[in-house]
Design a protein around this motif. Structure first.
Motif, mmCIF file in Angstrom:
data_model
loop_
_atom_site.group_PDB
_atom_site.id
_atom_site.type_symbol
_atom_site.label_atom_id
_atom_site.label_comp_id
_atom_site.label_asym_id
_atom_site.label_seq_id
_atom_site.Cartn_x
_atom_site.Cartn_y
_atom_site.Cartn_z
ATOM 1 N N HIS A 23 47.076 35.739 -50.316
ATOM 2 C CA HIS A 23 47.143 36.018 -51.756
ATOM 3 C C HIS A 23 48.341 35.319 -52.394
ATOM 4 C CE1 HIS A 23 47.760 38.483 -55.430
ATOM 5 N NE2 HIS A 23 46.429 38.583 -55.400
ATOM 6 N N LYS A 24 49.446 35.247 -51.655
ATOM 7 C CA LYS A 24 50.652 34.605 -52.201
ATOM 8 C C LYS A 24 50.437 33.125 -52.453
ATOM 9 C CE LYS A 24 53.919 37.736 -49.893
ATOM 10 N NZ LYS A 24 54.983 37.825 -48.850
ATOM 11 N N LEU A 25 49.655 32.476 -51.586
ATOM 12 C CA LEU A 25 49.491 31.020 -51.670
ATOM 13 C C LEU A 25 48.298 30.591 -52.515
ATOM 14 C CD1 LEU A 25 50.156 30.205 -47.893
ATOM 15 C CD2 LEU A 25 51.782 30.092 -49.796
ATOM 16 N N ALA A 26 47.360 31.507 -52.731
ATOM 17 C CA ALA A 26 46.120 31.142 -53.433
ATOM 18 C C ALA A 26 46.366 30.951 -54.925
ATOM 19 C CB ALA A 26 45.055 32.219 -53.210
ATOM 20 N N LYS A 27 45.774 29.912 -55.462
ATOM 21 C CA LYS A 27 45.872 29.663 -56.907
ATOM 22 C C LYS A 27 44.918 30.579 -57.670
ATOM 23 C CE LYS A 27 47.221 24.807 -56.374
ATOM 24 N NZ LYS A 27 46.879 23.381 -56.676
ATOM 25 N N ASP A 28 43.685 30.632 -57.179
ATOM 26 C CA ASP A 28 42.698 31.533 -57.767
ATOM 27 C C ASP A 28 42.828 32.861 -57.032
ATOM 28 O OD1 ASP A 28 40.583 32.754 -58.981
ATOM 29 O OD2 ASP A 28 39.031 31.658 -57.880
ATOM 30 N N LYS A 29 43.559 33.801 -57.613
ATOM 31 C CA LYS A 29 43.925 35.021 -56.904
ATOM 32 C C LYS A 29 42.697 35.794 -56.403
ATOM 33 C CE LYS A 29 48.332 34.513 -57.168
ATOM 34 N NZ LYS A 29 49.089 34.179 -55.939
ATOM 35 N N PRO A 30 42.604 35.969 -55.075
ATOM 36 C CA PRO A 30 41.452 36.661 -54.495
ATOM 37 C C PRO A 30 41.612 38.184 -54.548
ATOM 38 C CG PRO A 30 42.917 35.963 -52.769
ATOM 39 C CD PRO A 30 43.528 35.457 -54.054
ATOM 40 N N LYS A 31 40.535 38.866 -54.237
ATOM 41 C CA LYS A 31 40.548 40.325 -54.137
ATOM 42 C C LYS A 31 40.034 40.734 -52.756
ATOM 43 C CE LYS A 31 39.806 41.120 -59.086
ATOM 44 N NZ LYS A 31 38.919 41.760 -60.104
ATOM 45 N N LEU A 32 40.508 41.887 -52.299
ATOM 46 C CA LEU A 32 40.090 42.425 -51.006
ATOM 47 C C LEU A 32 39.432 43.785 -51.224
ATOM 48 C CD1 LEU A 32 40.121 42.362 -47.854
ATOM 49 C CD2 LEU A 32 42.360 43.500 -47.975
ATOM 50 N N VAL A 33 38.237 43.937 -50.670
ATOM 51 C CA VAL A 33 37.508 45.205 -50.784
ATOM 52 C C VAL A 33 37.209 45.708 -49.376
ATOM 53 C CG1 VAL A 33 35.409 46.348 -51.591
ATOM 54 C CG2 VAL A 33 36.481 44.561 -52.993
ATOM 55 N N LEU A 34 37.656 46.926 -49.086
ATOM 56 C CA LEU A 34 37.426 47.540 -47.776
ATOM 57 C C LEU A 34 36.500 48.743 -47.933
ATOM 58 C CD1 LEU A 34 40.879 47.026 -48.085
ATOM 59 C CD2 LEU A 34 40.439 46.836 -45.649
ATOM 60 N N ILE A 35 35.354 48.686 -47.282
ATOM 61 C CA ILE A 35 34.353 49.750 -47.374
ATOM 62 C C ILE A 35 34.123 50.346 -45.992
ATOM 63 C CG2 ILE A 35 31.972 50.316 -47.972
ATOM 64 C CD1 ILE A 35 31.956 48.061 -49.946
ATOM 65 N N GLY A 36 34.171 51.662 -45.900
ATOM 66 C CA GLY A 36 33.929 52.295 -44.606
ATOM 67 C C GLY A 36 33.792 53.801 -44.721
ATOM 68 N N SER A 37 33.296 54.403 -43.643
ATOM 69 C CA SER A 37 33.137 55.847 -43.612
ATOM 70 C C SER A 37 34.425 56.504 -43.135
ATOM 71 C CB SER A 37 31.976 56.236 -42.695
ATOM 72 O OG SER A 37 32.224 55.794 -41.371
ATOM 73 N N VAL A 38 34.628 57.731 -43.563
ATOM 74 C CA VAL A 38 35.785 58.525 -43.160
ATOM 75 C C VAL A 38 35.278 59.879 -42.680
ATOM 76 C CG1 VAL A 38 37.937 59.613 -43.894
ATOM 77 C CG2 VAL A 38 37.286 57.396 -44.845
ATOM 78 N N ARG A 39 35.469 60.170 -41.408
ATOM 79 C CA ARG A 39 35.028 61.450 -40.867
ATOM 80 C C ARG A 39 35.932 62.567 -41.385
ATOM 81 N NH1 ARG A 39 35.526 59.801 -34.706
ATOM 82 N NH2 ARG A 39 37.439 59.019 -35.646
ATOM 83 N N SER A 40 35.313 63.601 -41.941
ATOM 84 C CA SER A 40 36.084 64.712 -42.488
ATOM 85 C C SER A 40 36.765 65.500 -41.375
ATOM 86 C CB SER A 40 35.167 65.643 -43.289
ATOM 87 O OG SER A 40 34.123 66.143 -42.477
#
Length: 533
Positions: A363-380
């Motif tokens: 992200h620091k080096l990228a000119k076109d600022k990227p995004k990060l999406v983390l999707i997952g399950s969470v056991r209660s």
């Protein structure tokens, strides 16, 4: 006289171990007989209820002169006898699926529901019983949830849930020390809990409790058993990680140092021998990847009961649905955003921290600022909840809080949305056994950047038509560099890579899984027929 008695005693002594083993075996068989008698009334009640529900559905369908597309009367038959006629299509037995955490919502649960769906289609008169510790499950709600989350249709009337009361015995938190052994022995208690409820005609573990399956075989020798192995409880990779000094080989990297490390090493070696002996008691073994197959064949050895011991049965992935719903064209390229997507359960071994650190550097080096999406399950009510809290704090500390999105327990519709929008998919786990999220990304046209180990390396992100479909990495710097390489690809080359990746996912379809699953199930059904002529 005394001398004669002494000689007689010496002659008997060598036989004592054999006598002891015989007594133990007879005791276990007696316990099995007791459990069969104890659960006989519940078995009869379950069979009666399912038959009544089936007849009610049949009557309703006849009265309306129609059947749903996925209805139980429209069953796809597969497999045949040597004569060419369908074989065991009318088998009416009970298949017990041992899956104590069936409501977790991860890749393992997708396998469970797809396996049940395939079994129901192949043997419409069979009953699928799931042993689970999730007491809050409502069958109707779960069937709907499975349809929404995974796109898998289950026949509700022949699906039965049996609720376990001793699941705490397989929780890692129950055993601060000697966790592997504790959980494995604890699974024996949980299996006994299951058999008190119902003794099935076929017993299948779909979660990794090999000790429970072997226990079933000792209790009920005529009950065919099977295991679908996602990840071996112990592996040579785990042993090798003890000597790792880079910190890149999983959560046990470098744990072999000092006297405690030596104890752990000897303990793991001894457990590996025991685990191998246990695995050899199982009739049919299926593995989810080449990596898993290699370790299981090495640890469990060969089997006579199954000619395809350790057969690779890739987990079912929604490849067909993704290819139908996610467009991969020159036009769709214009709509993709600079998003890196990580689909994985929020657990420490998935190494989300590695991806966060790599993304921060990228992200620091990228000119076109990227995004990060983390999707997952969470056991209660598990450490998962605390783990994701720590990950959110880490994203803040790395300065990427605004560029990072965490999504927990997302329905398939949300996952589909991000597969349509994203450009890159990633996976940071060392020796990931498979990695369904990577397949989903490939099928949706995303370019993968995955850990250089396990299933992602050996089965998923492999060349197609002699050309690459993605990139491998190990360290945070290597991952960051790979993210940069994807961003720097010329548009035409990036699009061609997306097409190759999508084409390579045909071997991971739900149909391919169903066919292979049924093939292994037929072995079990034949064994049951042989044992109960």
């Amino acid at each position: 006289m005394v001398a004669s008695s002494f000689v007689a005693t010496l002659a008997v002594v060598p036989l004592l171990p054999l006598v002891l083993l015989l007594l133990i075996r007879l005791s276990i068989r007696g316990l099995g007989w007791f459990l069969q008698v104890k659960s006989r009334d519940r078995r009869a009640a379950i069979i009666t209820k399912v038959r009544q529900d089936r007849e009610a559905i049949s009557t309703r369908l006849r009265s309306t002169h129609q059947a749903s597309e996925d209805g139980w009367e429209k069953i796809e038959k597969s497999g045949s006898a040597d004569s060419g006629k369908p074989m065991h299509n009318e088998w009416e037995g009970i298949v017990g699926f041992f899956h104590p955490f069936c409501n977790a919502g991860g890749g393992g649960e997708r396998v469970l529901w797809a396996a049940i769906a395939a079994t129901q289609k192949r043997w419409p008169n069979a009953i699928c019983a799931v042993y689970t510790g999730d007491h809050d499950i409502d069958r109707s709600v779960l069937v709907t949830t499975v349809k929404v989350r995974f796109g898998i249709t289950l026949q509700e009337h022949s699906l039965v849930f049996l609720y376990l009361s001793r699941r705490r015995f397989v929780l890692a938190s129950t055993y601060p020390y000697f966790t592997l052994l504790g959980q494995s022995l604890g699974s024996l208690i949980l299996a006994y809990d299951a058999f008190q409820l119902l003794v099935p005609d076929i017993f299948i573990d779909t979660m990794g409790y090999a000790f429970a399956v072997a226990f079933c075989k000792f209790l009920f020798p005529k009950v065919p058993t099977a295991a679908y192995v996602h990840y071996p409880t112990i592996s040579t990779d785990m042993l090798e990680s003890l000597d790792d000094t880079t910190g890149q080989k999983g959560i046990n990297s470098g744990a072999g140092a000092g006297w405690k490390g030596k104890v752990k090493r000897y303990y793991w070696l001894a457990f590996a021998v025991l685990y191998g002996w246990v695995g050899r008691q199982i009739d049919v073994v299926m593995c989810n990847s080449t990596w898993t197959q290699g370790h299981i064949r090495q640890l469990w050895g060969s089997k006579k009961a199954s000619s395809t011991f350790g057969a690779i049965v890739y987990p079912p992935c929604p490849v067909e649905e993704l290819q139908a719903k996610v467009e991969v064209t020159q036009e769709s390229e214009k709509r993709r955003e600079n998003i890196t997507l990580y689909i994985a359960q929020f657990r420490p071994e998935k190494n989300h921290s590695l991806i966060l650190r790599a993304f921060a550097e990228h992200h620091k080096l990228a000119k076109d600022k990227p995004k990060l999406v983390l999707i997952g399950s969470v056991r209660s009510n598990t450490p998962d909840e605390k783990h994701i809290y720590k990950l959110r704090l880490e994203a803040r500390e790395l300065g990427i809080k605004d560029a990072t999105t965490f999504i927990c327990d997302a329905p398939f519709s949300v996952i589909l949305e991000y597969l349509q929008r994203s450009s890159v998919t990633t996976n940071g786990m060392y020796s990931e056994h498979f990695g369904i999220g990577n397949v989903e990304g490939l099928a949706a046209g995303l370019i993968p950047v995955v850990h250089n180990s396990g299933g992602p390396k050996m089965d998923i992100v492999v060349p197609y038509d002699g050309k690459p479909v993605g990139f491998h990495a190990e360290t945070a710097r290597e991952f960051a560099a790979a993210f940069g390489r994807v961003a720097a690809l010329p548009p035409d080359e990036r699009y061609a890579m997306r097409l190759r990746g999508r084409a390579s996912t045909k071997r991971f379809t739900e149909a391919a899984f169903a066919n292979k699953w049924v093939r292994e199930m037929e072995t079990l059904v034949k064994m049951h027929a042989t044992n109960h002529p």
